[in-house]
Design an enzyme around this catalytic site. Structure first.
Site, PDB file in Angstrom:
ATOM      1  N   TYR A  38       0.862  -1.216  -0.194  1.00 33.07           N
ATOM      2  CA  TYR A  38       0.191   0.195   0.160  1.00 33.07           C
ATOM      3  C   TYR A  38       0.713   1.375   0.050  1.00 33.07           C
ATOM      4  O   TYR A  38       0.287   2.378  -0.070  1.00 33.07           O
ATOM      5  CB  TYR A  38      -1.055  -0.007   1.153  1.00 33.07           C
ATOM      6  CG  TYR A  38      -1.780  -1.305   1.341  1.00 33.07           C
ATOM      7  CD1 TYR A  38      -3.043  -1.173   0.281  1.00 33.07           C
ATOM      8  CD2 TYR A  38      -1.531  -2.198   2.060  1.00 33.07           C
ATOM      9  CE1 TYR A  38      -3.904  -2.307   0.514  1.00 33.07           C
ATOM     10  CE2 TYR A  38      -2.368  -3.341   2.157  1.00 33.07           C
ATOM     11  CZ  TYR A  38      -3.569  -3.291   1.423  1.00 33.07           C
ATOM     12  OH  TYR A  38      -4.447  -4.475   1.443  1.00 33.07           O
ATOM     13  N   HIS A  97      -4.800   5.914  -0.474  1.00 32.47           N
ATOM     14  CA  HIS A  97      -5.287   5.988   0.976  1.00 32.47           C
ATOM     15  C   HIS A  97      -4.208   6.096   2.053  1.00 32.47           C
ATOM     16  O   HIS A  97      -4.759   5.883   3.012  1.00 32.47           O
ATOM     17  CB  HIS A  97      -6.032   4.567   1.045  1.00 32.47           C
ATOM     18  CG  HIS A  97      -7.176   4.384   1.729  1.00 32.47           C
ATOM     19  ND1 HIS A  97      -8.110   5.706   1.941  1.00 32.47           N
ATOM     20  CD2 HIS A  97      -7.957   3.652   2.340  1.00 32.47           C
ATOM     21  CE1 HIS A  97      -9.131   5.417   2.404  1.00 32.47           C
ATOM     22  NE2 HIS A  97      -9.088   3.936   2.892  1.00 32.47           N
ATOM     23  N   TYR A 155      -4.746  -1.629   9.664  1.00 29.07           N
ATOM     24  CA  TYR A 155      -5.589  -1.416   8.505  1.00 29.07           C
ATOM     25  C   TYR A 155      -6.596  -0.437   8.759  1.00 29.07           C
ATOM     26  O   TYR A 155      -6.827  -0.142   9.734  1.00 29.07           O
ATOM     27  CB  TYR A 155      -5.876  -2.934   8.045  1.00 29.07           C
ATOM     28  CG  TYR A 155      -4.804  -3.849   7.521  1.00 29.07           C
ATOM     29  CD1 TYR A 155      -4.536  -3.561   6.064  1.00 29.07           C
ATOM     30  CD2 TYR A 155      -4.582  -4.859   8.225  1.00 29.07           C
ATOM     31  CE1 TYR A 155      -3.464  -4.528   5.603  1.00 29.07           C
ATOM     32  CE2 TYR A 155      -3.466  -5.655   7.849  1.00 29.07           C
ATOM     33  CZ  TYR A 155      -2.873  -5.211   6.429  1.00 29.07           C
ATOM     34  OH  TYR A 155      -1.985  -6.088   5.949  1.00 29.07           O
ATOM     35  N   ASN A 210      -9.678   0.166   8.100  1.00 29.89           N
ATOM     36  CA  ASN A 210     -11.079   0.331   8.747  1.00 29.89           C
ATOM     37  C   ASN A 210     -11.131   0.025  10.219  1.00 29.89           C
ATOM     38  O   ASN A 210     -12.306   0.118  10.747  1.00 29.89           O
ATOM     39  CB  ASN A 210     -11.724  -0.963   7.999  1.00 29.89           C
ATOM     40  CG  ASN A 210     -12.207  -0.584   6.538  1.00 29.89           C
ATOM     41  OD1 ASN A 210     -11.558   0.580   6.085  1.00 29.89           O
ATOM     42  ND2 ASN A 210     -12.859  -1.361   5.665  1.00 29.89           N
TER      43      ASN A 210
END
Length: 245
Positions: free
Chosen positions: A63, A68, A113, A115
């Protein structure tokens, strides 16, 4: 055992090798004391309320550099500018403790992560007794043009799952400041998740890098002065950064 992080005329003390349980969460206060000369020649002791600056993102090389994860990138840039080393793991968070000016600061990158970011932010804020008004959340914002920054004292989650998780772990409260980094909207009918996990184009990357250069000074202004006229001017300048009138 205690270890100390020092800055000019200041010192923060905090515990080493901490292990936290969500069922039994102890708390620890940390602060900075400074001596301020008084007219009569005596020194008045002043204590500064700490700040928790948490950047949101996803851990792992997969990532790195994606839209994000600009919250992580901003924390890294602040870390470099202020000399605060991120070298501690606690509450599923990579973080470091230091000072901006004489104000004690926790720089944090949750490793849960996106969420589930609230698990980390909520635990750190509770453990170090950081007040809600001093929890600065740094994250990507699709409602802002790419590379545009915005500081605001509070807000909703705007369907951002990381922010939503943080609010849930702060008893549903929304009265904490945010530092939003614009990433723009997905083009056409592109899937939002795919867009968020995509890397920037070369032009977009230049705009984001410029924002990362401006970010630390904006955060420093907020930490040292609060939401004053300088922050208002910063937001106004950002609003028309790429749309001059």
């Amino acid at each position: 055992m205690l270890c100390a992080v020092s800055a000019p005329t200041t010192c923060i003390t905090f515990p080493r090798n901490i292990c936290l349980s969500s069922k039994n969460l102890a708390t620890r206060r940390f602060n900075v004391s400074a001596s301020i000369p008084e007219p009569d020649g005596l020194a008045a002791k002043v204590e500064y309320t700490p700040w928790l600056i948490a950047g949101l993102g996803n851990p792992g090389n997969k990532y790195h550099g994606t839209r994000h994860n600009v919250g992580f990138e901003m924390i890294d840039r602040i870390s470099q500018e202020e000399g605060i080393v991120l070298n501690t793991i606690q509450s599923k968070t990579l973080f470091g403790i230091g000072c901006i000016g004489e104000v004690p600061v926790l720089l944090a990158k949750p490793q849960t992560y996106m969420n589930f970011s609230g698990e980390s932010v909520g635990s750190l804020a509770a453990y170090y007794q950081v007040p809600l008004r001093h929890i600065l959340l740094v994250y990507d914002e699709m409602s802002l043009p790419n590379g545009v920054l915005r500081l605001q004292p509070k807000g909703g989650h705007g369907y951002h799952n990381g922010v939503k998780s943080v609010m849930e772990h702060l008893d549903g409260r929304r009265e904490f400041p945010r530092f939003c980094i614009g990433i723009g909207n997905p083009p056409g009918t592109m899937d939002m998740k795919a867009y968020l996990l995509q890397k920037f184009s070369s032009l977009e990357r230049k705009q984001v890098d410029a924002a990362l250069e401006q970010g630390p000074e904006a955060v420093r202004t907020l930490i040292l002065n609060g939401f004053n006229s300088k922050v208002n001017r910063f937001n106004l300048g950002q609003k028309y950064k790429y749309h001059k009138v």
